[in-house]
Design a protein around this motif. Structure first.
Motif, PDB file in Angstrom:
ATOM      1  N   LYS A 112      37.226  21.526  31.910  1.00  0.00           N
ATOM      2  CA  LYS A 112      36.669  22.406  30.880  1.00  0.00           C
ATOM      3  C   LYS A 112      35.142  22.265  30.822  1.00  0.00           C
ATOM      4  O   LYS A 112      34.412  23.267  30.729  1.00  0.00           O
ATOM      5  CB  LYS A 112      37.292  22.043  29.529  1.00  0.00           C
ATOM      6  CG  LYS A 112      36.776  22.842  28.325  1.00  0.00           C
ATOM      7  CD  LYS A 112      37.330  24.258  28.314  1.00  0.00           C
ATOM      8  CE  LYS A 112      36.939  25.000  27.032  1.00  0.00           C
ATOM      9  NZ  LYS A 112      37.787  24.608  25.890  1.00  0.00           N
ATOM     10  N   VAL A 222      52.114  23.356  21.422  1.00  0.00           N
ATOM     11  CA  VAL A 222      50.799  23.823  21.880  1.00  0.00           C
ATOM     12  C   VAL A 222      50.239  24.854  20.904  1.00  0.00           C
ATOM     13  O   VAL A 222      49.040  24.862  20.588  1.00  0.00           O
ATOM     14  CB  VAL A 222      50.904  24.407  23.302  1.00  0.00           C
ATOM     15  CG1 VAL A 222      49.592  25.065  23.711  1.00  0.00           C
ATOM     16  CG2 VAL A 222      51.287  23.317  24.300  1.00  0.00           C
ATOM     17  N   HIS A 226      46.671  24.949  18.711  1.00  0.00           N
ATOM     18  CA  HIS A 226      45.757  26.096  18.646  1.00  0.00           C
ATOM     19  C   HIS A 226      45.533  26.539  17.201  1.00  0.00           C
ATOM     20  O   HIS A 226      44.398  26.866  16.814  1.00  0.00           O
ATOM     21  CB  HIS A 226      46.330  27.250  19.469  1.00  0.00           C
ATOM     22  CG  HIS A 226      45.483  28.487  19.453  1.00  0.00           C
ATOM     23  ND1 HIS A 226      44.244  28.542  20.060  1.00  0.00           N
ATOM     24  CD2 HIS A 226      45.687  29.707  18.877  1.00  0.00           C
ATOM     25  CE1 HIS A 226      43.723  29.745  19.872  1.00  0.00           C
ATOM     26  NE2 HIS A 226      44.572  30.472  19.164  1.00  0.00           N
ATOM     27  N   SER A 229      43.131  24.274  15.455  1.00  0.00           N
ATOM     28  CA  SER A 229      41.761  24.552  15.878  1.00  0.00           C
ATOM     29  C   SER A 229      41.203  25.791  15.190  1.00  0.00           C
ATOM     30  O   SER A 229      40.050  25.805  14.744  1.00  0.00           O
ATOM     31  CB  SER A 229      41.709  24.728  17.403  1.00  0.00           C
ATOM     32  OG  SER A 229      40.403  25.011  17.838  1.00  0.00           O
ATOM     33  N   ARG A 230      42.026  26.841  15.069  1.00  0.00           N
ATOM     34  CA  ARG A 230      41.587  28.087  14.421  1.00  0.00           C
ATOM     35  C   ARG A 230      41.343  27.865  12.927  1.00  0.00           C
ATOM     36  O   ARG A 230      40.450  28.486  12.341  1.00  0.00           O
ATOM     37  CB  ARG A 230      42.643  29.174  14.616  1.00  0.00           C
ATOM     38  CG  ARG A 230      42.871  29.582  16.065  1.00  0.00           C
ATOM     39  CD  ARG A 230      41.719  30.353  16.633  1.00  0.00           C
ATOM     40  NE  ARG A 230      41.567  31.649  15.984  1.00  0.00           N
ATOM     41  CZ  ARG A 230      40.603  32.518  16.272  1.00  0.00           C
ATOM     42  NH1 ARG A 230      39.705  32.209  17.189  1.00  0.00           N
ATOM     43  NH2 ARG A 230      40.530  33.673  15.647  1.00  0.00           N
ATOM     44  N   TYR A 239      46.341  16.635  15.469  1.00  0.00           N
ATOM     45  CA  TYR A 239      46.395  17.062  16.869  1.00  0.00           C
ATOM     46  C   TYR A 239      47.229  16.103  17.705  1.00  0.00           C
ATOM     47  O   TYR A 239      47.967  16.523  18.604  1.00  0.00           O
ATOM     48  CB  TYR A 239      44.980  17.151  17.445  1.00  0.00           C
ATOM     49  CG  TYR A 239      44.137  18.260  16.870  1.00  0.00           C
ATOM     50  CD1 TYR A 239      44.264  19.566  17.333  1.00  0.00           C
ATOM     51  CD2 TYR A 239      43.213  18.015  15.867  1.00  0.00           C
ATOM     52  CE1 TYR A 239      43.489  20.596  16.819  1.00  0.00           C
ATOM     53  CE2 TYR A 239      42.429  19.030  15.339  1.00  0.00           C
ATOM     54  CZ  TYR A 239      42.576  20.317  15.820  1.00  0.00           C
ATOM     55  OH  TYR A 239      41.809  21.322  15.308  1.00  0.00           O
ATOM     56  N   ILE A 263      46.831  20.889  29.625  1.00  0.00           N
ATOM     57  CA  ILE A 263      46.785  22.041  28.725  1.00  0.00           C
ATOM     58  C   ILE A 263      45.949  21.726  27.493  1.00  0.00           C
ATOM     59  O   ILE A 263      45.069  22.516  27.099  1.00  0.00           O
ATOM     60  CB  ILE A 263      48.215  22.459  28.321  1.00  0.00           C
ATOM     61  CG1 ILE A 263      48.988  22.963  29.545  1.00  0.00           C
ATOM     62  CG2 ILE A 263      48.175  23.532  27.239  1.00  0.00           C
ATOM     63  CD1 ILE A 263      50.464  23.177  29.289  1.00  0.00           C
ATOM     64  N   LEU A 264      46.195  20.570  26.877  1.00  0.00           N
ATOM     65  CA  LEU A 264      45.449  20.203  25.678  1.00  0.00           C
ATOM     66  C   LEU A 264      43.980  19.939  25.989  1.00  0.00           C
ATOM     67  O   LEU A 264      43.102  20.241  25.173  1.00  0.00           O
ATOM     68  CB  LEU A 264      46.080  18.980  25.017  1.00  0.00           C
ATOM     69  CG  LEU A 264      47.519  19.159  24.512  1.00  0.00           C
ATOM     70  CD1 LEU A 264      48.013  17.878  23.858  1.00  0.00           C
ATOM     71  CD2 LEU A 264      47.615  20.325  23.530  1.00  0.00           C
ATOM     72  N   LEU A 266      42.185  21.464  28.324  1.00  0.00           N
ATOM     73  CA  LEU A 266      41.548  22.770  28.491  1.00  0.00           C
ATOM     74  C   LEU A 266      41.384  23.505  27.164  1.00  0.00           C
ATOM     75  O   LEU A 266      40.521  24.381  27.038  1.00  0.00           O
ATOM     76  CB  LEU A 266      42.365  23.622  29.463  1.00  0.00           C
ATOM     77  CG  LEU A 266      42.380  23.142  30.924  1.00  0.00           C
ATOM     78  CD1 LEU A 266      43.364  23.972  31.740  1.00  0.00           C
ATOM     79  CD2 LEU A 266      40.983  23.232  31.531  1.00  0.00           C
ATOM     80  N   MET A 267      42.198  23.161  26.164  1.00  0.00           N
ATOM     81  CA  MET A 267      42.105  23.794  24.855  1.00  0.00           C
ATOM     82  C   MET A 267      41.055  23.158  23.950  1.00  0.00           C
ATOM     83  O   MET A 267      40.708  23.715  22.901  1.00  0.00           O
ATOM     84  CB  MET A 267      43.469  23.739  24.150  1.00  0.00           C
ATOM     85  CG  MET A 267      44.541  24.588  24.788  1.00  0.00           C
ATOM     86  SD  MET A 267      46.155  24.320  23.995  1.00  0.00           S
ATOM     87  CE  MET A 267      45.814  24.938  22.331  1.00  0.00           C
ATOM     88  N   THR A 268      40.541  21.999  24.331  1.00  0.00           N
ATOM     89  CA  THR A 268      39.605  21.269  23.478  1.00  0.00           C
ATOM     90  C   THR A 268      38.282  22.029  23.351  1.00  0.00           C
ATOM     91  O   THR A 268      37.689  22.412  24.363  1.00  0.00           O
ATOM     92  CB  THR A 268      39.342  19.872  24.053  1.00  0.00           C
ATOM     93  OG1 THR A 268      40.597  19.182  24.195  1.00  0.00           O
ATOM     94  CG2 THR A 268      38.432  19.071  23.152  1.00  0.00           C
ATOM     95  N   PRO A 269      37.791  22.252  22.129  1.00  0.00           N
ATOM     96  CA  PRO A 269      36.532  22.988  21.932  1.00  0.00           C
ATOM     97  C   PRO A 269      35.350  22.299  22.610  1.00  0.00           C
ATOM     98  O   PRO A 269      35.221  21.075  22.567  1.00  0.00           O
ATOM     99  CB  PRO A 269      36.356  23.012  20.407  1.00  0.00           C
ATOM    100  CG  PRO A 269      37.735  22.830  19.865  1.00  0.00           C
ATOM    101  CD  PRO A 269      38.432  21.927  20.842  1.00  0.00           C
TER     102      PRO A 269
END
Length: 459
Positions: A112, A222, A226, A229-230, A239, A263-264, A266-269
């Motif tokens: 990422k 997952v 998300h 995070s939103r 988390y 996956i997690l 790549l999702m990290t801000p």
């Protein structure tokens, strides 16, 4: 201010590892032991050296009089129970599916970061390492399949595909300033793209029968991450709980559980919440509350400390914070213990001469550099990429042999292809191929890289 008016501090600050950093903490006896370790861990080659030592230890133990005890130790059952629910597996399984999920999480963070801020964020700069990585995956797999076509061991085609980034970093660090920075960036970017390819290979080529119910539960886990995070949830425990739910679901679904980490990751801000300038203004505004008697007589001091800690952490992105926090654990604990659990193999002549070992060795020693160079030449000739400054074709040829060090991910895929304990002949091929690639790469780099400039002292 003159020395006569300067007040003497009431504590002796720790001498910092880096000369321009001051740490206002009192000297403690433990610091004289911790400081050399901290200096060692700051050396780039340290993780590669530690990994090499753990690998050597595993091989020595697997070929000693204690081989049976050593190998059976990793088969020891461990787990937890909660009512009618039981999670019990061997230590090797817990390491390969559990601890390695953290390793893959760090890989996800690194990917990422490179995609957002690094060498892979610019398509023109990313084209050459992407082409090199694709060639370094396709050609070794092709060589392995050509030698193992229609054989039971053909399932191991993914073993020689990935480059071990820890060893590459370690060997490049040993050469110091002689290595052009652009070659370092190219090889590290190549290794990261290799990791992406290995993740895809694991997800597609080594996934067993799927259980739709657990896949749905994993998707919910997952999705909860998300959603957090939103909604702006800043604390890590929610988390972690949702991530554990996703990991357990993937573990039971037939998809390898370590993919949860990717996956997690790549999702990290990748963006910080607080602008540093705003935090600086906050520190100036609140700094007076930490002075002398004002601080000693203040109310809710613990709450103030927690607030400063929380806001300080928010000045960097969650991605940067987690990567710098978890990377040492991954490099200095998870990967070494993975090596000790998986690298133990009986080094017998019959194993070295086995067709599987030969296929893996040739895939790493011949396939990796050949694939990297062919696809680099193709990308440059087409006009999609060009060699970075300071990197000649001779230097690239030499550096390409280091990509044949496929240790960690190769052992991991060996376990997926041939069962939890892997195949001894495949492990032998990994060891031999990686060792030959390391020696060839280092010798050729020392021969082709410019010599260090020495200054003559005039008398």
């Amino acid at each position: 201010m003159s020395s006569s008016t300067t007040s003497k501090p009431r504590y002796q600050p720790i001498q910092p590892v880096h000369p321009n950093v001051t740490v206002p903490l009192p000297e403690q006896p433990i610091d004289r032991f911790v400081r050399p370790v901290a200096r060692f861990l700051h050396i780039e080659a340290a993780s590669g050296v530690l990994l090499m030592l753990c690998t050597a230890f595993a091989i020595i133990m697997a070929n000693s009089a204690w081989a049976d005890s050593y190998l059976s130790f990793w088969k020891t059952e461990a787990g937890v129970s909660f009512g009618s629910l039981h999670f019990q597996h061997s230590l090797r399984h817990i390491i390969n599916d559990g601890l390695m999920a953290i390793f893959f999480f760090v890989i996800g963070l690194e990917v990422k970061r490179e995609l957002v801020h690094g060498a892979l964020s610019d398509l023109r700069r990313a084209t050459l390492p992407i082409a090199a990585a694709v060639g370094g995956m396709v050609v070794p797999a092709g060589i392995y399949l050509a030698l193992q076509y229609d054989q039971p061991a053909a399932r191991g085609w993914g073993i020689p595909m990935a480059t071990d980034i820890a060893f590459v970093v370690g060997f490049l660090a040993l050469l110091g300033s002689r290595v052009p920075n652009n070659l370092r960036v190219l090889l590290l970017s190549l290794a990261i793209v290799d990791d992406i390819g290995a993740i895809i290979v694991i997800a597609i080529g080594y996934t067993h029968e799927l259980d739709g119910r657990f896949l749905m539960l994993a998707a919910i886990g997952v999705g909860i991450v998300h959603l957090f995070s939103r909604l702006g949830v800043r604390r890590f425990p929610p988390y972690i709980i949702a991530g554990l739910l996703a990991w357990l679901a993937f573990h039971e679904s037939g998809v390898h559980a370590t993919l949860t980490g990717v996956i997690l990751g790549l999702m990290t801000p990748a963006k910080a919440t607080i602008v540093p300038d705003h935090f600086h203004q906050y520190l100036i505004k609140t700094g007076e509350s930490f002075r002398g008697e004002v601080w000693h007589t203040a109310n809710q001091r613990a709450q103030k400390v927690r607030e400063v800690q929380r806001l300080t952490r928010e000045t960097v992105s969650p991605l940067e914070y987690l990567e710098t926090t978890l990377h040492p654990w991954s490099s200095y604990f998870i990967i070494p213990i993975f090596a000790m659990a998986n690298a133990g193999v009986a080094m017998q002549l019959s194993n070295i001469e086995d067709p599987v070992a030969i296929a893996v060795t040739l895939g790493l020693v011949v396939g990796k550099p050949l694939g990297v160079l062919l696809f680099c030449v193709l990308a440059v000739q087409i006009g999609w990429a060009r060699l970075p400054s300071g990197v000649s074709w001779r230097i690239l040829i030499a550096g390409s042999f280091l990509t044949g060090i496929g240790f960690t991910m190769a052992l991991f895929i060996d376990g997926l292809a041939f069962g939890e304990e892997g195949l001894d002949t495949a492990k032998t091929g990994i060891m031999v191929g990686s060792a030959i690639s390391a020696v060839l790469g280092m010798v050729l780099l020392m021969w082709t890289l410019p010599k260090r400039k020495t200054t003559k002292v005039q008398t």
